[in-house]
Design an enzyme around this catalytic site. Structure first.
Site, short mmCIF file in Angstrom:
data_model
loop_
_atom_site.label_atom_id
_atom_site.label_comp_id
_atom_site.label_asym_id
_atom_site.label_seq_id
_atom_site.Cartn_x
_atom_site.Cartn_y
_atom_site.Cartn_z
N GLU A 49 0.69 -1.54 -0.40
CA GLU A 49 -0.02 -0.28 0.10
C GLU A 49 0.73 1.03 0.35
OE1 GLU A 49 -3.37 0.46 2.66
OE2 GLU A 49 -2.05 -1.26 4.06
N ASP A 60 -7.01 7.27 10.05
CA ASP A 60 -5.12 6.94 10.98
C ASP A 60 -4.81 7.67 12.31
OD1 ASP A 60 -4.02 5.11 9.18
OD2 ASP A 60 -4.34 7.48 7.61
#
Ligand code: PLP
EC number: 4.2.1.20
Lengths: 262, 418
Positions: A49, A60
Site C-alpha cells: 500500500e 489514521d
C-alpha cells in the site's frame, strides 16, 4: 487478469497466507520510501500500500497521521506519487502489485477519471480509499470509473457490518475485502480481540473474495492468531514504527519476522 | 408549533442536498450512522420526545429568546428596521445549547453512556459538557490546541462541568482537527459513545438533524415578528461557521423566496490562503472531508487549507452541505467581513444597544452594518445574535483594552505567582 488476482493465485498455490505492507510516500523522504519498498519486495511481501499523504487522514492514528503531515510539509505532491510508481516499475523492476492508499478528496480533487487513468498508466493495480463507501456510488461513480481503468477499488467490512450489507458489498467486490480487525484507527496494539475470529468467519461465509485483515495487526503472533480465518494480513503502523526506530534495516527485520509465520 | 418541517432545499434520504452532503466515512462508522438515522427519524415522530425537547428548550435553555427591536442601531444606520434575535441570552450563552439538548435526548433514547464532541470557540463544548452534566453522561471534548489556548475561559468551565477536555496537537490545531479527533474517538467507541456534532455538517444525518434542532430560531422569529410588526421579515442575517445558527434562522423561511437571506463568513485578515475562512468567496472549490461533500478551502492537491478568523467558531475550512446547496441555488447570498469590521461592529452594538455579541455573531452585525443603510426604512432585517460576548473577554481585551488591560493581566499573574 489484474495483478492483485494473479498474486493471490500464487499465494494459494504456495499454500500460505499473504502479506500486505504499507508505506507513507515521502516519509521521511522519497528515497527512504523507495528503499523501504524495495526491501519489502525483496523479502517477498505480496502487496504494498503506497499511501499518498493527505492533510486530514480520517482513518489514521497518530503514527501515520504525523507521517502524513511531515511528508506534506516537506513538499510532497500527488504528481510525485505517479512518478515514484513509474520509476519503481521501470527502473527498479518491482513486480508485485502496488496499490495506492489515500483519502477520497485527494482523488476527487485531482479528478476521479484523470487520477484513475494516470494510476493505470504507471502500473497501479488497486486503490484503497477508507472514506469512500458504496453508498456514494450513485453520485460519484468512483467504483465504475476505477473499473474502466482496470483498477480494483478495495471494499471494506467492519465488525458491525450487517450480513445484508456484506452481501451487497460482495456483489462488486474484487481482489480482496479489507476487514477492519476492530473499531478504531490505525495503530499498533497488544492484543487481538477475542471476537475477531467469529467476525471473520461471518465475513467468509457471506463473501466470495479473499479476506485481508488490518488495523492493529502488528506482530507475528497476531498473524498466527488470525491465520485460520484470514487470507491476507495487513501491517501498517508497526512497520512505520520499525522504520522510525531502526531505519530501513529495521523494516527488513520487521518484515522478516512477519513473513516467517505466513 | 411545528418543529420539524421540510422545504424544497432539504436532503434526500441518503443525505444529499443536491450534489452536496452524503456520507463519506470509513465502513467503521456506517453501522452506527445508520442506527442514528433510524433512531432520529423515529424520535421526530414521537410526541413524547418532542414534548420533552420543548420543555427543555423553555425551562432549561430559556426559550423563546427575545426578538428585540434595536432602535438606536436602526436610527444610526438609517435604513432597514433592525431586530436582534437574542440567542446569546440562552443558558450557556449561545445557540449551541439548542442542538445539544436535542442530541442529548437522542443519546439517552439510544442508551448511550458517553458524549463526544469537538469545539472551536468552546461554546459547543460548553453546551455539550452542560447537557452531559445534566443528563449524567460522561463527556470528552476535543479542541484544537490553538483554540484551547485562545478560549481558555471556556476550557475552564467545561472542566468544572466534569468534562475531559483534550487539546488536539496535529494538523492546523483548529476546529477541523478537533472534528476529526472526535470522529476517530467515536470510531473506537461506537457502542457506548454518542458523537454530539456541533454544527450542521459532517456525514448524514448530522446536517439535517442539527438543523432541525436549530430551526426553532426561525420559527420563533416568524411568530414574534408577526406579533410585533404583523408581517414577515425582509432580510435575515447570520454568521456562518459550519452553519448551524444560520440554517436555524433561515430554514423556516427558505420556501418564501421574497425573503432575502444573507450568510456572513469570516474574511479574517485578508484574501491570501490561511488569512481567512471565507469558503464561498472568489472561486469556491468542492471537496470531501470529515464525512461530507461541500465547499472546502483547499490547496492544489486537495489538502484542506489552514484558516484564520478572530473568532474561533468561524475558523473552519468547510461549510455545512445545505449551505453549499443554498449557495449553488443562489437562495442565500454569502458575503464576508474582515476581523477589523467585526471589532467595529462589536463596539457599535455595545455602544448603541448595550449588547456584547460573541465575535462570531459580530460578523452578522458587521454584515448588517454594510447592507442595512441601503434598505428601505419600512423593510425589516433580523440579525441572529447567536452568542454573547463574555467568552471573548480575553481576545477583545487584547484588541481593545490597550495598556490598562495588559497591566491588569500582569498584576493578576503577579498575584497568582505570589
Ligand atoms: C456564538 C457562536 N456563533 C456562531 C458559531 C459558528 O457556528 P455555526 O456556523 O454552526 O453557527 C459559533 C461556533 O462556535 C458560536 O459559538
Amino acid at each position: 487478469m489484474n495483478n492483485i488476482n494473479k498474486q493471490y493465485e500464487k499465494i494459494k498455490k504456495e499454500n500460505r497466507m499473504g502479506l500486505m505492507t504499507h508505506v507513507v510516500l515521502g516519509y521521511p523522504d522519497l528515497s527512504t520510501t523507495r528503499d523501504a519498498v524495495l526491501i519489502m519486495a525483496e523479502e517477498g511481501v505480496d502487496f504494498i500500500e503506497l499511501q499518498i499523504p493527505f492533510s486530514d487522514p480520517f482513518g489514521d492514528g497518530p503514527t501515520i497521521h504525523n507521517a502524513n503531515t511531515k511528508a506534506l510539509s516537506s513538499g510532497f505532491h500527488v504528481k510525485d506519487a505517479f512518478d515514484f510508481v513509474s520509476s519503481l516499475h521501470e527502473k527498479d523492476a518491482v513486480q508485485i502489485p502496488l496499490l495506492f492508499m489515500t483519502y477520497y478528496n485527494v482523488i476527487f480533487h485531482y479528478g476521479i477519471e484523470e487520477f484513475c487513468k494516470k494510476a493505470e498508466e504507471v502500473g497501479i493495480s488497486g486503490l484503497i480509499v477508507p472514506d469512500y463507501n458504496f453508498s456514494a456510488e450513485a453520485h460519484d461513480h468512483f467504483l465504475e470509473i476505477a473499473k474502466k481503468f482496470n483498477l480494483i477499488l478495495i471494499n471494506f467490512v467492519a465488525p458491525d457490518t450487517s450480513i445484508k450489507r456484506m452481501k451487497k458489498i460482495d456483489e462488486d467486490a474484487e481482489g480482496f475485502v479489507y476487514c477492519f480487525a476492530r473499531h478504531g484507527v490505525t495503530g499498533a496494539q497488544k492484543n487481538i480481540e477475542a471476537s475477531l475470529l467469529s467476525y471473520l468467519e461471518k465475513v467468509k461465509t457471506n463473501m466470495s473474495v479473499p479476506l485481508a485483515v488490518g488495523f492493529g495487526i502488528s506482530e507475528a503472533e497476531h498473524i498466527l492468531a488470525i491465520k485460520v480465518s484470514a487470507d491476507i494480513a495487513i501491517v501498517g503502523s508497526a512497520i512505520l514504527r520499525s522504520l522510525e526506530v531502526g531505519g530501513v534495516a529495521g523494516v527488513r527485520e520487521k518484515v522478516r519476522s512477519l513473513m516467517e509465520v505466513l | 408549533m411545528n418543529l420539524f418541517s421540510k422545504t424544497q432545499f432539504d436532503a434526500d434520504e441518503k443525505g444529499y442536498f443536491g450534489e452536496f452532503g452524503g456520507s463519506y466515512v470509513p465502513e467503521l462508522l456506517v453501522g452506527v450512522l445508520g442506527k442514528l438515522s433510524l433512531e432520529y427519524e423515529e424520535a421526530k415522530e414521537d410526541y413524547k420526545f418532542i414534548d420533552e425537547l420543548q420543555d427543555l428548550y423553555q425551562n432549561y435553555a430559556g426559550r423563546p429568546t427575545p426578538l428585540y427591536f434595536a432602535s438606536r442601531l436602526t436610527k444610526e444606520l438609517g435604513g432597514a428596521k433592525i431586530y436582534l434575535k437574542m440567542e446569546g441570552l440562552l443558558h450557556t450563552g449561545a445557540h449551541k445549547i439548542n442542538h445539544c439538548l436535542g442530541q442529548a435526548l437522542l443519546a439517552k433514547r439510544m442508551g448511550k453512556k458517553r458524549l463526544i464532541a469537538e469545539t472551536g470557540a468552546g461554546q459547543h463544548g460548553l453546551a455539550t459538557a452542560t447537557v452531559a452534566a445534566k443528563f449524567g453522561f460522561e463527556c470528552t471534548i476535543y479542541m484544537g490546541a490553538v483554540d484551547y489556548a485562545r478560549q481558555r475561559p471556556n476550557v475552564f468551565w467545561m472542566k468544572q462541568l466534569g468534562a475531559k477536555v483534550i487539546p488536539v496537537e496535529y494538523g492546523t490545531k483548529r476546529l477541523k482537527d478537533a472534528v476529526m479527533a472526535a470522529l476517530q474517538d467515536w470510531m473506537s467507541d461506537v457502542g457506548d459513545g454518542y458523537y454530539l456534532l456541533g454544527s450542521a455538517l459532517g456525514p448524514h444525518p448530522y446536517p439535517s438533524m442539527v438543523r432541525d434542532f436549530q430551526r426553532i430560531i426561525g420559527v420563533e422569529v416568524g411568530e414574534q415578528l408577526q406579533l410585533q410588526e404583523g408581517q414577515k421579515p425582509n432580510y435575515l442575517v447570520a454568521c456562518v461557521g459550519g452553519g448551524s445558527n444560520a440554517i436555524g434562522l433561515f430554514h423556516n423561511f427558505l420556501d418564501d423566496e421574497n425573503i432575502k437571506l444573507i450568510g456572513v463568513e469570516a474574511g479574517g485578515k485578508g484574501d491570501k490562503v490561511g488569512e481567512n475562512a471565507a469558503r464561498l468567496q472568489g472561486q469556491p472549490e468542492v471537496g470531501v472531508a470529515e464525512g461530507y461533500k461541500s465547499f472546502f478551502l483547499q490547496d492544489s492537491d486537495g489538502n484542506i487549507a489552514p484558516t484564520h478568523s478572530i473568532s474561533a467558531g468561524l475558523d473552519y475550512a468547510g461549510i455545512g452541505p445545505q449551505h453549499a446547496h443554498l449557495f449553488q441555488k443562489e437562495r442565500v447570498k454569502y458575503i464576508s467581513v474582515t476581523d477589523e469590521e467585526v471589532l467595529q461592529a462589536f463596539q457599535k452594538l455595545a455602544k448603541t444597544e448595550g449588547i456584547f455579541p460573541a465575535l462570531e455573531s459580530a460578523h452578522a452585525v458587521a454584515g448588517a452594518i454594510r447592507i442595512a443603510p441601503n434598505c428601505q426604512k419600512d423593510e425589516i432585517m433580523v440579525i441572529n445574535i447567536s452568542g454573547r460576548g463574555d467568552k471573548d473577554l480575553f481576545i477583545i481585551g487584547e484588541e481593545l483594552g490597550g495598556d490598562s488591560w495588559k497591566e491588569y493581566l500582569e498584576e493578576r499573574s503577579k498575584i497568582i505567582k505570589e
